[in-house]
Design a protein around this motif. Sequence first.
Motif, PDB file in Angstrom:
ATOM      1  N   UNK A   6     -18.953  20.148  -7.619  1.00 49.13           N
ATOM      2  CA  UNK A   6     -20.343  20.350  -8.017  1.00 49.13           C
ATOM      3  C   UNK A   6     -20.533  21.591  -8.873  1.00 49.13           C
ATOM      4  N   UNK A   7     -21.787  21.919  -9.112  1.00 49.09           N
ATOM      5  CA  UNK A   7     -22.125  23.076  -9.946  1.00 49.09           C
ATOM      6  C   UNK A   7     -22.713  24.228  -9.127  1.00 49.09           C
ATOM      7  N   UNK A   8     -22.706  24.092  -7.800  1.00 47.90           N
ATOM      8  CA  UNK A   8     -23.184  25.156  -6.914  1.00 47.90           C
ATOM      9  C   UNK A   8     -22.119  25.458  -5.859  1.00 47.90           C
ATOM     10  N   UNK A   9     -22.223  26.643  -5.249  1.00 51.86           N
ATOM     11  CA  UNK A   9     -21.286  27.020  -4.186  1.00 51.86           C
ATOM     12  C   UNK A   9     -21.416  26.053  -3.014  1.00 51.86           C
ATOM     13  N   UNK A  10     -20.306  25.750  -2.382  1.00 50.66           N
ATOM     14  CA  UNK A  10     -20.285  24.901  -1.190  1.00 50.66           C
ATOM     15  C   UNK A  10     -19.590  25.643  -0.064  1.00 50.66           C
ATOM     16  N   UNK A  11     -20.054  25.412   1.146  1.00 49.35           N
ATOM     17  CA  UNK A  11     -19.450  26.001   2.337  1.00 49.35           C
ATOM     18  C   UNK A  11     -19.245  24.904   3.357  1.00 49.35           C
ATOM     19  N   UNK A  12     -18.042  24.836   3.916  1.00 46.88           N
ATOM     20  CA  UNK A  12     -17.727  23.854   4.945  1.00 46.88           C
ATOM     21  C   UNK A  12     -17.303  24.629   6.189  1.00 46.88           C
ATOM     22  N   UNK A  13     -18.113  24.557   7.239  1.00 49.90           N
ATOM     23  CA  UNK A  13     -17.839  25.263   8.489  1.00 49.90           C
ATOM     24  C   UNK A  13     -17.108  24.315   9.439  1.00 49.90           C
ATOM     25  N   UNK A  14     -15.786  24.335   9.357  1.00 50.90           N
ATOM     26  CA  UNK A  14     -14.967  23.480  10.217  1.00 50.90           C
ATOM     27  C   UNK A  14     -14.719  24.187  11.545  1.00 50.90           C
ATOM     28  N   UNK A  15     -14.169  23.478  12.492  1.00 50.06           N
ATOM     29  CA  UNK A  15     -13.874  24.062  13.805  1.00 50.06           C
ATOM     30  C   UNK A  15     -12.866  25.203  13.687  1.00 50.06           C
ATOM     31  N   UNK A  16     -11.922  25.098  12.756  1.00 43.73           N
ATOM     32  CA  UNK A  16     -10.856  26.086  12.641  1.00 43.73           C
ATOM     33  C   UNK A  16     -11.210  27.276  11.766  1.00 43.73           C
ATOM     34  N   UNK A  17     -12.045  27.059  10.736  1.00 45.91           N
ATOM     35  CA  UNK A  17     -12.416  28.141   9.817  1.00 45.91           C
ATOM     36  C   UNK A  17     -13.539  27.676   8.897  1.00 45.91           C
ATOM     37  N   UNK A  18     -14.090  28.627   8.164  1.00 44.59           N
ATOM     38  CA  UNK A  18     -15.132  28.329   7.183  1.00 44.59           C
ATOM     39  C   UNK A  18     -14.512  28.469   5.796  1.00 44.59           C
ATOM     40  N   UNK A  19     -14.701  27.445   4.978  1.00 42.45           N
ATOM     41  CA  UNK A  19     -14.198  27.488   3.603  1.00 42.45           C
ATOM     42  C   UNK A  19     -15.397  27.584   2.675  1.00 42.45           C
ATOM     43  N   UNK A  20     -15.353  28.581   1.777  1.00 45.31           N
ATOM     44  CA  UNK A  20     -16.387  28.757   0.762  1.00 45.31           C
ATOM     45  C   UNK A  20     -15.742  28.503  -0.593  1.00 45.31           C
ATOM     46  N   UNK A  21     -16.314  27.579  -1.345  1.00 44.11           N
ATOM     47  CA  UNK A  21     -15.778  27.225  -2.654  1.00 44.11           C
ATOM     48  C   UNK A  21     -16.859  27.322  -3.720  1.00 44.11           C
ATOM     49  N   UNK A  22     -16.570  28.062  -4.770  1.00 42.77           N
ATOM     50  CA  UNK A  22     -17.457  28.089  -5.918  1.00 42.77           C
ATOM     51  C   UNK A  22     -17.222  26.841  -6.755  1.00 42.77           C
ATOM     52  N   UNK A  23     -18.075  26.598  -7.735  1.00 47.74           N
ATOM     53  CA  UNK A  23     -17.902  25.424  -8.604  1.00 47.74           C
ATOM     54  C   UNK A  23     -16.510  25.407  -9.240  1.00 47.74           C
ATOM     55  N   UNK A  24     -15.800  24.308  -9.061  1.00 45.05           N
ATOM     56  CA  UNK A  24     -14.469  24.147  -9.637  1.00 45.05           C
ATOM     57  C   UNK A  24     -13.339  24.779  -8.859  1.00 45.05           C
ATOM     58  N   UNK A  25     -13.633  25.522  -7.793  1.00 46.10           N
ATOM     59  CA  UNK A  25     -12.573  26.173  -7.016  1.00 46.10           C
ATOM     60  C   UNK A  25     -11.855  25.166  -6.131  1.00 46.10           C
ATOM     61  N   UNK A  26     -10.586  25.470  -5.845  1.00 48.61           N
ATOM     62  CA  UNK A  26      -9.744  24.610  -5.014  1.00 48.61           C
ATOM     63  C   UNK A  26      -9.217  25.400  -3.828  1.00 48.61           C
ATOM     64  N   UNK A  27      -8.900  24.679  -2.746  1.00 51.18           N
ATOM     65  CA  UNK A  27      -8.377  25.298  -1.528  1.00 51.18           C
ATOM     66  C   UNK A  27      -7.521  24.278  -0.792  1.00 51.18           C
ATOM     67  N   UNK A  28      -6.420  24.741  -0.205  1.00 44.80           N
ATOM     68  CA  UNK A  28      -5.611  23.869   0.637  1.00 44.80           C
ATOM     69  C   UNK A  28      -6.177  23.852   2.041  1.00 44.80           C
ATOM     70  N   UNK A  29      -6.129  22.687   2.683  1.00 43.95           N
ATOM     71  CA  UNK A  29      -6.522  22.544   4.077  1.00 43.95           C
ATOM     72  C   UNK A  29      -5.345  21.972   4.852  1.00 43.95           C
ATOM     73  N   UNK A  30      -5.309  22.273   6.139  1.00 36.72           N
ATOM     74  CA  UNK A  30      -4.197  21.838   6.986  1.00 36.72           C
ATOM     75  C   UNK A  30      -4.346  20.361   7.355  1.00 36.72           C
ATOM     76  N   UNK A  31      -3.271  19.757   7.842  1.00 39.63           N
ATOM     77  CA  UNK A  31      -3.364  18.362   8.286  1.00 39.63           C
ATOM     78  C   UNK A  31      -4.414  18.163   9.380  1.00 39.63           C
ATOM     79  N   UNK A  32      -4.580  19.137  10.272  1.00 37.34           N
ATOM     80  CA  UNK A  32      -5.583  19.037  11.327  1.00 37.34           C
ATOM     81  C   UNK A  32      -6.996  19.103  10.744  1.00 37.34           C
ATOM     82  N   UNK A  33      -7.194  19.949   9.725  1.00 41.45           N
ATOM     83  CA  UNK A  33      -8.512  20.105   9.117  1.00 41.45           C
ATOM     84  C   UNK A  33      -8.942  18.862   8.340  1.00 41.45           C
ATOM     85  N   UNK A  34      -7.978  18.079   7.882  1.00 39.39           N
ATOM     86  CA  UNK A  34      -8.299  16.852   7.141  1.00 39.39           C
ATOM     87  C   UNK A  34      -9.179  15.939   7.991  1.00 39.39           C
TER      88      UNK A  34
END
Length: 78
Positions: free
Chosen positions: A15-43
Amino acid sequence: MADRDRRGMLIKNTGSVDEQVAMASRVIKLGPGEEEFITPEEVRDPKLREALQVRAIAIVRPATKEEDEALANRLATS
């Protein structure tokens, strides 16, 4: 039946705005176009799946075994 060898994923904020995903294991904050690896459990995390459903976050590709190991080591030391 044998368990599958699950792998992590590379996710991206499509998207064109910041996104935040508050998972049980951690919180991931991604700006537009940013990428991050997630663990098999987080999938399988319900909050991540919700973000995928509304298309705020997209899966780019599965992680390689080396990327999975590097992420596990990084998370273990933080």
